[in-house]
Design an enzyme around this catalytic site. Sequence first.
Site, PDB file in Angstrom:
ATOM      1  N   PHE A  43       0.810  -1.407   0.061  1.00  0.00           N
ATOM      2  CA  PHE A  43      -0.195   0.132  -0.018  1.00  0.00           C
ATOM      3  C   PHE A  43       0.552   1.131  -0.104  1.00  0.00           C
ATOM      4  O   PHE A  43       0.138   2.415  -0.308  1.00  0.00           O
ATOM      5  CB  PHE A  43      -0.963   0.058   1.258  1.00  0.00           C
ATOM      6  CG  PHE A  43      -0.411   0.233   2.560  1.00  0.00           C
ATOM      7  CD1 PHE A  43      -0.112   1.488   2.969  1.00  0.00           C
ATOM      8  CD2 PHE A  43      -0.378  -0.884   3.428  1.00  0.00           C
ATOM      9  CE1 PHE A  43       0.351   1.726   4.421  1.00  0.00           C
ATOM     10  CE2 PHE A  43       0.055  -0.696   4.621  1.00  0.00           C
ATOM     11  CZ  PHE A  43       0.587   0.709   4.918  1.00  0.00           C
ATOM     12  N   ARG A  44       2.135   1.099   0.138  1.00  0.00           N
ATOM     13  CA  ARG A  44       3.094   2.160   0.098  1.00  0.00           C
ATOM     14  C   ARG A  44       3.332   2.488  -1.388  1.00  0.00           C
ATOM     15  O   ARG A  44       3.953   3.777  -1.586  1.00  0.00           O
ATOM     16  CB  ARG A  44       4.310   2.153   0.983  1.00  0.00           C
ATOM     17  CG  ARG A  44       3.964   2.058   2.225  1.00  0.00           C
ATOM     18  CD  ARG A  44       5.157   1.941   3.417  1.00  0.00           C
ATOM     19  NE  ARG A  44       4.746   1.651   4.717  1.00  0.00           N
ATOM     20  CZ  ARG A  44       4.219   0.680   5.226  1.00  0.00           C
ATOM     21  NH1 ARG A  44       4.323  -0.397   4.401  1.00  0.00           N
ATOM     22  NH2 ARG A  44       3.998   0.693   6.476  1.00  0.00           N
ATOM     23  N   ILE A 112      -0.154  -9.073   7.441  1.00  0.00           N
ATOM     24  CA  ILE A 112      -1.289  -9.464   8.164  1.00  0.00           C
ATOM     25  C   ILE A 112      -1.931 -10.539   7.048  1.00  0.00           C
ATOM     26  O   ILE A 112      -3.282 -11.052   7.536  1.00  0.00           O
ATOM     27  CB  ILE A 112      -2.321  -8.397   8.200  1.00  0.00           C
ATOM     28  CG1 ILE A 112      -2.524  -7.608   7.029  1.00  0.00           C
ATOM     29  CG2 ILE A 112      -1.590  -7.440   9.101  1.00  0.00           C
ATOM     30  CD1 ILE A 112      -3.785  -6.746   7.001  1.00  0.00           C
ATOM     31  N   HIS A 128       2.227  -7.216  13.181  1.00  0.00           N
ATOM     32  CA  HIS A 128       1.147  -6.370  12.958  1.00  0.00           C
ATOM     33  C   HIS A 128      -0.263  -7.130  13.161  1.00  0.00           C
ATOM     34  O   HIS A 128      -1.101  -6.698  12.516  1.00  0.00           O
ATOM     35  CB  HIS A 128       1.129  -5.600  11.690  1.00  0.00           C
ATOM     36  CG  HIS A 128       2.427  -4.598  11.712  1.00  0.00           C
ATOM     37  ND1 HIS A 128       2.602  -3.915  10.522  1.00  0.00           N
ATOM     38  CD2 HIS A 128       3.125  -4.307  12.506  1.00  0.00           C
ATOM     39  CE1 HIS A 128       3.654  -3.201  10.831  1.00  0.00           C
ATOM     40  NE2 HIS A 128       3.994  -3.568  12.097  1.00  0.00           N
ATOM     41  N   CYS A 136     -14.462  -8.391  19.303  1.00  0.00           N
ATOM     42  CA  CYS A 136     -15.285  -7.159  19.573  1.00  0.00           C
ATOM     43  C   CYS A 136     -14.873  -6.294  20.390  1.00  0.00           C
ATOM     44  O   CYS A 136     -13.992  -6.498  21.263  1.00  0.00           O
ATOM     45  CB  CYS A 136     -16.447  -7.989  20.380  1.00  0.00           C
ATOM     46  SG  CYS A 136     -17.794  -6.540  21.000  1.00  0.00           S
ATOM     47  N   CYS A 163     -22.804  -9.211  22.170  1.00  0.00           N
ATOM     48  CA  CYS A 163     -23.181  -7.737  22.768  1.00  0.00           C
ATOM     49  C   CYS A 163     -23.476  -6.871  21.968  1.00  0.00           C
ATOM     50  O   CYS A 163     -23.870  -5.367  22.525  1.00  0.00           O
ATOM     51  CB  CYS A 163     -22.053  -7.575  23.776  1.00  0.00           C
ATOM     52  SG  CYS A 163     -20.777  -6.590  22.724  1.00  0.00           S
ATOM     53  N   SER A 201      11.445  -6.021   2.568  1.00  0.00           N
ATOM     54  CA  SER A 201      11.009  -4.725   3.533  1.00  0.00           C
ATOM     55  C   SER A 201      11.924  -3.762   3.229  1.00  0.00           C
ATOM     56  O   SER A 201      13.299  -3.954   3.329  1.00  0.00           O
ATOM     57  CB  SER A 201      11.095  -5.029   4.919  1.00  0.00           C
ATOM     58  OG  SER A 201      10.823  -4.082   5.753  1.00  0.00           O
ATOM     59  N   SER A 202      11.632  -2.488   3.023  1.00  0.00           N
ATOM     60  CA  SER A 202      12.315  -1.298   3.094  1.00  0.00           C
ATOM     61  C   SER A 202      12.772  -0.808   4.373  1.00  0.00           C
ATOM     62  O   SER A 202      14.027  -0.115   4.492  1.00  0.00           O
ATOM     63  CB  SER A 202      11.630  -0.115   2.700  1.00  0.00           C
ATOM     64  OG  SER A 202      10.398   0.312   3.461  1.00  0.00           O
ATOM     65  N   VAL A 244      11.905 -11.336  -5.134  1.00  0.00           N
ATOM     66  CA  VAL A 244      12.093 -12.416  -3.830  1.00  0.00           C
ATOM     67  C   VAL A 244      11.513 -13.900  -4.387  1.00  0.00           C
ATOM     68  O   VAL A 244      12.294 -14.748  -3.844  1.00  0.00           O
ATOM     69  CB  VAL A 244      11.112 -11.835  -2.545  1.00  0.00           C
ATOM     70  CG1 VAL A 244      11.754 -10.543  -2.188  1.00  0.00           C
ATOM     71  CG2 VAL A 244       9.665 -11.596  -3.093  1.00  0.00           C
TER      72      VAL A 244
HETATM   73 ZN    ZN Z   1     -19.187  -8.224  22.141  1.00  0.00          ZN
END
Ligand code: ZN
Length: 258
Positions: A43-44, A112, A128, A136, A163, A201-202, A244
Amino acid sequence: MEPGMETAERSAAARLAELIRAADSVVALTGAGISVPSGIPDFRSPGTGLWANVDPMEVAHIDAFRADPSRFWGFYRPRFQTLGSKQPNAAHAALAELESRGMLDAVITQNIDMLHVKAGSRNVIEVHGSIRTSSCFDCGAGYELDDVPALFAEDGAAICSQCDGNVKPDVVLFGEMLPAAAMAEAERLATEADLMLCVGSSLEVFPVAGLPSVTLASGGQLAIVTKGVTSFDCDAEVKLDGDVAEELPAVLAALALV
Ligand code: ZN
């Protein structure tokens, strides 16, 4: 390709293979670049994919989630669905293979996308977080990735079935602390590593970008497999600058010859 380049690339892979063979403890540190060959844009990189028309610092900020969860999920829901269907590439597979051969202790990743785990890596520190689970924000109830789609209300927010609170993905947003246990484990691994293998990775995003310095300060060495300049190029024993998904399999091939 310039004359001699191919030979230079081959010898860099051979040099990295020697360093891996000589080290008692090798730890990989991976960033967005390792997932680019799997079709996940960094995304960079401006103007790519789902981030083309938004400012990640705005929509991926914890304040944006707190202020308007339905708008937050409006951006995240398609991204999550896309990420969930992606597959690991040859670079992820090479790191899993190194671990299975007892040549790699762990993978510390900023990603992620769960691709290291999908590739078969077992000791993966996701500093991350990951899209694997969501929680929640009010009661802490946890949900697996596959269970999240059933939580979406008509306004697009994900609502807790226990909840009625708002559910947030267990990824670290801008403005949030990194998970303390994962960072402590990452620092321990960086301290004990004879060799830190930095991939895709930069090395600019702190606090993860501080880990190579931890390894260097403890007497370990760095190897870098990343396209483009990183902050640690001058400190690295070897730098592989290509794709890579080609470089790491070449290192595996070279290991068979060392
Ligand atoms: Zn909850």
